[in-house]
Design a protein around this motif. Structure first.
Motif, PDB file in Angstrom:
ATOM      1  N   ALA A  10       1.396  -1.043  -0.134  1.00  0.00           N
ATOM      2  CA  ALA A  10      -0.166   0.016  -0.282  1.00  0.00           C
ATOM      3  C   ALA A  10       0.961   1.242   0.059  1.00  0.00           C
ATOM      4  N   GLU A  11       1.851   1.333   0.733  1.00  0.00           N
ATOM      5  CA  GLU A  11       2.689   1.543   0.964  1.00  0.00           C
ATOM      6  C   GLU A  11       3.398   2.879  -0.492  1.00  0.00           C
ATOM      7  N   VAL A  12       3.571   1.858  -1.656  1.00  0.00           N
ATOM      8  CA  VAL A  12       4.851   1.465  -2.682  1.00  0.00           C
ATOM      9  C   VAL A  12       3.623   2.311  -3.958  1.00  0.00           C
ATOM     10  N   GLU A  13       2.186   1.888  -3.486  1.00  0.00           N
ATOM     11  CA  GLU A  13       1.122   2.021  -4.537  1.00  0.00           C
ATOM     12  C   GLU A  13       0.719   4.195  -3.730  1.00  0.00           C
ATOM     13  N   ALA A  14       0.937   4.340  -3.100  1.00  0.00           N
ATOM     14  CA  ALA A  14       0.674   5.527  -2.172  1.00  0.00           C
ATOM     15  C   ALA A  14       1.640   6.488  -3.235  1.00  0.00           C
ATOM     16  N   LEU A  15       3.335   6.657  -2.980  1.00  0.00           N
ATOM     17  CA  LEU A  15       4.366   6.657  -3.988  1.00  0.00           C
ATOM     18  C   LEU A  15       3.928   6.756  -5.430  1.00  0.00           C
ATOM     19  N   ALA A  16       3.673   5.866  -5.365  1.00  0.00           N
ATOM     20  CA  ALA A  16       3.036   5.618  -7.446  1.00  0.00           C
ATOM     21  C   ALA A  16       2.278   6.831  -7.640  1.00  0.00           C
ATOM     22  N   ASN A  17       0.998   7.380  -6.475  1.00  0.00           N
ATOM     23  CA  ASN A  17       0.163   8.363  -6.737  1.00  0.00           C
ATOM     24  C   ASN A  17       0.780   9.067  -6.705  1.00  0.00           C
ATOM     25  N   GLU A  18       1.636   9.505  -6.044  1.00  0.00           N
ATOM     26  CA  GLU A  18       2.414  11.044  -6.151  1.00  0.00           C
ATOM     27  C   GLU A  18       2.955  10.827  -6.928  1.00  0.00           C
ATOM     28  N   ILE A  19       4.027   9.940  -7.798  1.00  0.00           N
ATOM     29  CA  ILE A  19       4.777   9.929  -8.664  1.00  0.00           C
ATOM     30  C   ILE A  19       3.731  10.755  -9.685  1.00  0.00           C
ATOM     31  N   THR A  20       2.474   9.653 -10.232  1.00  0.00           N
ATOM     32  CA  THR A  20       1.344   9.773 -11.007  1.00  0.00           C
ATOM     33  C   THR A  20       1.474  11.050 -11.045  1.00  0.00           C
ATOM     34  N   GLU A  21       0.954  11.794  -9.677  1.00  0.00           N
ATOM     35  CA  GLU A  21       0.648  13.273  -9.699  1.00  0.00           C
ATOM     36  C   GLU A  21       1.429  14.028  -9.910  1.00  0.00           C
ATOM     37  N   CYS A  22       3.151  14.074  -9.817  1.00  0.00           N
ATOM     38  CA  CYS A  22       3.791  14.751 -10.462  1.00  0.00           C
ATOM     39  C   CYS A  22       3.845  15.529 -12.176  1.00  0.00           C
ATOM     40  N   ALA A  23       3.782  13.770 -12.389  1.00  0.00           N
ATOM     41  CA  ALA A  23       3.819  13.669 -14.001  1.00  0.00           C
ATOM     42  C   ALA A  23       3.380  15.131 -14.355  1.00  0.00           C
ATOM     43  N   ASN A  24       1.755  14.164 -13.632  1.00  0.00           N
ATOM     44  CA  ASN A  24       0.636  15.281 -14.499  1.00  0.00           C
ATOM     45  C   ASN A  24       1.231  17.013 -13.967  1.00  0.00           C
ATOM     46  N   ALA A  25       1.178  17.492 -13.291  1.00  0.00           N
ATOM     47  CA  ALA A  25       1.963  18.705 -12.542  1.00  0.00           C
ATOM     48  C   ALA A  25       3.306  18.988 -14.047  1.00  0.00           C
ATOM     49  N   MET A  26       3.909  18.429 -14.625  1.00  0.00           N
ATOM     50  CA  MET A  26       5.467  18.131 -15.331  1.00  0.00           C
ATOM     51  C   MET A  26       4.257  18.745 -16.109  1.00  0.00           C
ATOM     52  N   HIS A  27       3.297  17.891 -17.033  1.00  0.00           N
ATOM     53  CA  HIS A  27       2.884  18.096 -17.990  1.00  0.00           C
ATOM     54  C   HIS A  27       2.408  19.512 -18.286  1.00  0.00           C
ATOM     55  N   LEU A  28       1.488  19.738 -17.107  1.00  0.00           N
ATOM     56  CA  LEU A  28       1.042  20.668 -17.707  1.00  0.00           C
ATOM     57  C   LEU A  28       1.522  22.145 -17.239  1.00  0.00           C
ATOM     58  N   ARG A  29       3.320  22.179 -16.880  1.00  0.00           N
ATOM     59  CA  ARG A  29       3.881  23.040 -16.222  1.00  0.00           C
ATOM     60  C   ARG A  29       4.611  23.135 -18.164  1.00  0.00           C
ATOM     61  N   LEU A  30       5.117  22.297 -18.385  1.00  0.00           N
ATOM     62  CA  LEU A  30       6.153  22.201 -19.401  1.00  0.00           C
ATOM     63  C   LEU A  30       4.750  22.931 -20.922  1.00  0.00           C
ATOM     64  N   MET A  31       3.425  21.878 -20.614  1.00  0.00           N
ATOM     65  CA  MET A  31       2.801  23.236 -21.753  1.00  0.00           C
ATOM     66  C   MET A  31       2.622  24.787 -21.230  1.00  0.00           C
ATOM     67  N   ASP A  32       2.285  25.757 -20.166  1.00  0.00           N
ATOM     68  CA  ASP A  32       2.351  26.298 -19.935  1.00  0.00           C
ATOM     69  C   ASP A  32       3.966  26.528 -20.803  1.00  0.00           C
ATOM     70  N   ALA A  33       4.910  26.388 -20.650  1.00  0.00           N
ATOM     71  CA  ALA A  33       5.976  26.645 -21.356  1.00  0.00           C
ATOM     72  C   ALA A  33       6.320  26.720 -22.632  1.00  0.00           C
ATOM     73  N   ILE A  34       5.888  25.838 -23.225  1.00  0.00           N
ATOM     74  CA  ILE A  34       4.979  26.208 -24.661  1.00  0.00           C
ATOM     75  C   ILE A  34       4.229  27.749 -25.418  1.00  0.00           C
TER      76      ILE A  34
END
Length: 136
Positions: free
Chosen positions: A7-31
């Motif tokens: 469950a803790e490994v999955e929780a980290l995976a959730n946070e990493i997925t959210e990081c990827a989502n934030a990366m995408h949004l910031r990159l789209m703004d940068a473009i």
């Protein structure tokens, strides 16, 4: 301690997925704002894909990614990734953004390897990046 059950490994995976989502949004703004050239944008999109793949691998293989002897508390690990996600949404300089992305990628890879020392080292780098951003 962190990552000592599926469950803790999955929780980290959730946070990493959210990081990827934030990366995408910031990159789209940068473009849209002309802050990043096409070559750099493509590289960051590839990093985003790798980060999502790491998170998906952690979801799929959570039971085998349990880390023994990691002394770092789960809240500290998840908190740093969550703070990185928040920072990605508002980070101004692309160079700092790229550095933070690279360190989150290292953290995800270290978690997948289930090795305490690399996880701690990558976490330290993420925290250093966040401290540097806070000082600006």
């Amino acid at each position: 301690m962190a990552l000592d059950n599926a469950a803790e490994v999955e929780a980290l995976a959730n946070e990493i997925t959210e990081c990827a989502n934030a990366m995408h949004l910031r990159l789209m703004d940068a473009i849209k704002n002309g802050e990043v050239n096409q070559i750099s944008a493509q590289a960051i999109f590839q990093d985003e894909t790798i980060l999502r793949q790491r998170a998906n691998s952690l979801y799929l293989d959570a039971a085998n990614r349990i880390v023994k002897d990691l002394k770092t508390p789960q809240a500290e690990l998840l908190g740093a990734v969550n703070d990185a996600k928040k920072a990605m949404k508002k980070i101004k300089e692309i160079a700092q953004f790229i550095d933070l992305v690279a360190d989150i990628l290292l953290l995800a890879a270290a978690a997948y390897a289930a090795k305490p020392a690399p996880i701690v080292a990558a976490l330290k780098e993420v925290k250093s990046d966040l401290d540097g951003l806070a000082k600006k």
